[in-house]
Design an enzyme around this catalytic site. Sequence first.
Site, mmCIF file in Angstrom:
data_model
loop_
_atom_site.group_PDB
_atom_site.id
_atom_site.type_symbol
_atom_site.label_atom_id
_atom_site.label_comp_id
_atom_site.label_asym_id
_atom_site.label_seq_id
_atom_site.Cartn_x
_atom_site.Cartn_y
_atom_site.Cartn_z
ATOM 1 N N TYR A 53 0.829 -1.216 0.000
ATOM 2 C CA TYR A 53 0.000 0.000 0.000
ATOM 3 C C TYR A 53 0.852 1.249 0.000
ATOM 4 O O TYR A 53 1.950 1.240 0.522
ATOM 5 C CB TYR A 53 -0.919 0.023 1.235
ATOM 6 C CG TYR A 53 -1.893 -1.122 1.308
ATOM 7 C CD1 TYR A 53 -2.206 -1.903 0.199
ATOM 8 C CD2 TYR A 53 -2.520 -1.449 2.520
ATOM 9 C CE1 TYR A 53 -3.115 -2.956 0.289
ATOM 10 C CE2 TYR A 53 -3.421 -2.489 2.618
ATOM 11 C CZ TYR A 53 -3.715 -3.246 1.502
ATOM 12 O OH TYR A 53 -4.596 -4.294 1.597
ATOM 13 N N SER A 237 -13.243 -5.397 1.837
ATOM 14 C CA SER A 237 -14.153 -4.798 0.842
ATOM 15 C C SER A 237 -15.626 -5.099 1.129
ATOM 16 O O SER A 237 -16.360 -5.564 0.241
ATOM 17 C CB SER A 237 -13.783 -5.219 -0.593
ATOM 18 O OG SER A 237 -12.526 -4.717 -0.955
ATOM 19 N N LEU A 239 -17.965 -3.113 1.295
ATOM 20 C CA LEU A 239 -18.830 -2.265 0.460
ATOM 21 C C LEU A 239 -18.577 -2.506 -1.029
ATOM 22 O O LEU A 239 -18.996 -1.692 -1.860
ATOM 23 C CB LEU A 239 -18.571 -0.776 0.767
ATOM 24 C CG LEU A 239 -18.896 -0.317 2.185
ATOM 25 C CD1 LEU A 239 -18.585 1.178 2.341
ATOM 26 C CD2 LEU A 239 -20.353 -0.590 2.513
ATOM 27 N N LYS A 247 -23.271 4.505 -4.942
ATOM 28 C CA LYS A 247 -22.699 5.742 -5.498
ATOM 29 C C LYS A 247 -22.411 5.662 -6.995
ATOM 30 O O LYS A 247 -22.306 6.687 -7.656
ATOM 31 C CB LYS A 247 -21.458 6.156 -4.712
ATOM 32 C CG LYS A 247 -20.231 5.293 -4.918
ATOM 33 C CD LYS A 247 -19.179 5.501 -3.822
ATOM 34 C CE LYS A 247 -18.642 6.914 -3.771
ATOM 35 N NZ LYS A 247 -17.743 7.111 -2.620
HETATM 36 N N1 LIG Z 1 -6.074 -8.445 1.310
HETATM 37 C C1 LIG Z 1 -6.457 -7.813 0.218
HETATM 38 O O1 LIG Z 1 -6.164 -8.231 -0.914
HETATM 39 C C2 LIG Z 1 -7.279 -6.562 0.362
HETATM 40 C C3 LIG Z 1 -7.946 -6.026 -0.766
HETATM 41 C C4 LIG Z 1 -8.719 -4.885 -0.587
HETATM 42 C C5 LIG Z 1 -8.817 -4.303 0.666
HETATM 43 N N2 LIG Z 1 -8.128 -4.826 1.735
HETATM 44 C C6 LIG Z 1 -8.178 -4.211 3.087
HETATM 45 O O2 LIG Z 1 -9.525 -3.868 3.375
HETATM 46 C C7 LIG Z 1 -9.652 -2.450 3.580
HETATM 47 C C8 LIG Z 1 -11.000 -1.992 3.056
HETATM 48 O O3 LIG Z 1 -11.099 -2.312 1.678
HETATM 49 P P1 LIG Z 1 -11.990 -1.422 0.725
HETATM 50 O O4 LIG Z 1 -11.508 -0.015 0.786
HETATM 51 O O5 LIG Z 1 -12.036 -2.098 -0.595
HETATM 52 O O6 LIG Z 1 -13.414 -1.538 1.490
HETATM 53 P P2 LIG Z 1 -14.886 -1.132 1.048
HETATM 54 O O7 LIG Z 1 -15.599 -0.913 2.327
HETATM 55 O O8 LIG Z 1 -15.459 -2.128 0.133
HETATM 56 O O9 LIG Z 1 -14.733 0.235 0.235
HETATM 57 C C9 LIG Z 1 -14.326 1.397 0.895
HETATM 58 C C10 LIG Z 1 -14.463 2.577 -0.048
HETATM 59 O O10 LIG Z 1 -15.838 2.834 -0.310
HETATM 60 C C11 LIG Z 1 -16.082 4.237 -0.284
HETATM 61 N N3 LIG Z 1 -16.958 4.512 0.861
HETATM 62 C C12 LIG Z 1 -16.794 4.119 2.149
HETATM 63 N N4 LIG Z 1 -17.812 4.521 2.915
HETATM 64 C C13 LIG Z 1 -18.654 5.186 2.118
HETATM 65 C C14 LIG Z 1 -19.887 5.843 2.328
HETATM 66 N N5 LIG Z 1 -20.471 5.877 3.525
HETATM 67 N N6 LIG Z 1 -20.484 6.420 1.266
HETATM 68 C C15 LIG Z 1 -19.938 6.385 0.045
HETATM 69 N N7 LIG Z 1 -18.749 5.795 -0.210
HETATM 70 C C16 LIG Z 1 -18.111 5.186 0.804
HETATM 71 C C17 LIG Z 1 -14.715 4.894 -0.159
HETATM 72 O O11 LIG Z 1 -14.133 5.052 -1.439
HETATM 73 P P3 LIG Z 1 -14.285 6.373 -2.344
HETATM 74 O O12 LIG Z 1 -14.350 7.549 -1.449
HETATM 75 O O13 LIG Z 1 -13.079 6.338 -3.221
HETATM 76 O O14 LIG Z 1 -15.524 6.163 -3.138
HETATM 77 C C18 LIG Z 1 -13.925 3.847 0.582
HETATM 78 O O15 LIG Z 1 -12.525 3.959 0.419
HETATM 79 C C19 LIG Z 1 -8.423 -1.866 2.878
HETATM 80 O O16 LIG Z 1 -8.032 -0.596 3.368
HETATM 81 C C20 LIG Z 1 -7.377 -2.921 3.183
HETATM 82 O O17 LIG Z 1 -6.886 -2.746 4.497
HETATM 83 C C21 LIG Z 1 -7.391 -5.960 1.586
#
Ligand SMILES: NC(=O)c1ccc[n+]([C@@H]2O[C@H](COP(=O)([O-])OP(=O)(O)OC[C@H]3O[C@@H](n4cnc5c(N)ncnc54)[C@H](OP(=O)(O)O)[C@@H]3O)[C@@H](O)[C@H]2O)c1
Length: 349
Positions: A53, A237, A239, A247
């Site tokens: 990251y 992930s 969401l 969105k």
């Molecule tokens: N092991 C792996 O391969 C892997 C892969 C992915 C993630 N992860 C881990 O999981 C964590 C979370 O992953 P993710 O970011 O993909 O999770 P997610 O919950 O699916 O997506 C989060 C994204 O959705 C948007 N968001 C969040 N809350 C919102 C709301 N209330 N209203 C509108 N948009 C909203 C934001 O992006 P925008 O503002 O850009 O729209 C935010 O960055 C990562 O930080 C990481 O630590 C691990």
Amino acid sequence: MEKRKLGRTGLEVTTCCLGTMTWGQQNTEAEGHEQMDYALDRGINFFDTAELYSIPRDEKTQGSTERIIGSWFKDRGARDKVILASKIVGRTDATWYRDRDDLTECRMTKDQVDEAVEKSLTRLQTDYIDLYQLHWPDRVAPIFGGKMRKEHYAADYEPFEEILSHLNDHVKKGNILHIGLSNETAFGVMRFLAESDKHDLPRVQSIQNAYSLVNRTFEEALEEVCVHEEVSLLAYSPLAQGYLTGKYRNGAEPESSRKKLFHMLGRYEKPHAEDAINSYVDLAAEKGLDPAKLAIKFCDTRHFVTSTIIGATTMDQLKTCLDAFDMEWSDELEKEVNKLHARQPNPCP
Ligand SMILES: NC(=O)c1ccc[n+]([C@@H]2O[C@H](COP(=O)([O-])OP(=O)(O)OC[C@H]3O[C@@H](n4cnc5c(N)ncnc54)[C@H](OP(=O)(O)O)[C@@H]3O)[C@@H](O)[C@H]2O)c1
């Protein structure tokens, strides 16, 4: 905030884990620090990061997220308040993670594990990582929605026992306390567990896989393995990278969203995905609920999920994500989401 046992480690982690991967590109250092301050105030004790990251992966910004966490630890003196998870990259031909010019691939060999652990510790300004995860396997495996082809089975890979032994060198030094997997399959989890039993090597305590309303593939084979073996699911992930908030409905691309900035959300744009995503967003509207809260609480209420890893790029989003954990879940919601799942199972594996 409720806590649950992390595998057999004896550690208790909050059911909400703070994801960090946007800090370093989409978010600044100050914003990352603000998120960590707020999360700590709300009782969260579990953060997830990786050597890879921030995202999207890029040589110029690699390591920036760990550096942001490191500067926060130093500034706030808060290292002991956090159970910290990080990761080593899996097999990849992007070699910028290592300092060797002759390298053609990152692999989980001893020298590379040593280098990865040492560099993460330096960036994080700490002398230990609580949970050290393999970001994706060293072998070719059916992950990220991919399928195995016959020739993949013949590809070489670093043996399971060897990888555990490389990690054990750092467990013995106290650099890492526990180990976990990510983007793994039932085959991989069972093989790691078997080798650790056989050779008295560290036991896998967790698996960090994608899990959400539109990707419940964990329930197929991994759930049975992980529940029996007490391997904690850390659901990432929840969401669907923002899609389940609604969105991106009807082709919208809000300013400063991940999709608009980086065009990297293909995993959630597969056939039938749009229809399935819309159905959950509509369900939330019908019940007068925030769709983000519905999606996060769904993960939190699965008996096999230890912690749900949330991600936010604004403080408003972070508040909504955290509030989701206080939401009531009902038999009615359970029935409705299962009905939608049966109609369109796992469009985004
Ligand atoms: N092991 C792996 O391969 C892997 C892969 C992915 C993630 N992860 C881990 O999981 C964590 C979370 O992953 P993710 O970011 O993909 O999770 P997610 O919950 O699916 O997506 C989060 C994204 O959705 C948007 N968001 C969040 N809350 C919102 C709301 N209330 N209203 C509108 N948009 C909203 C934001 O992006 P925008 O503002 O850009 O729209 C935010 O960055 C990562 O930080 C990481 O630590 C691990």
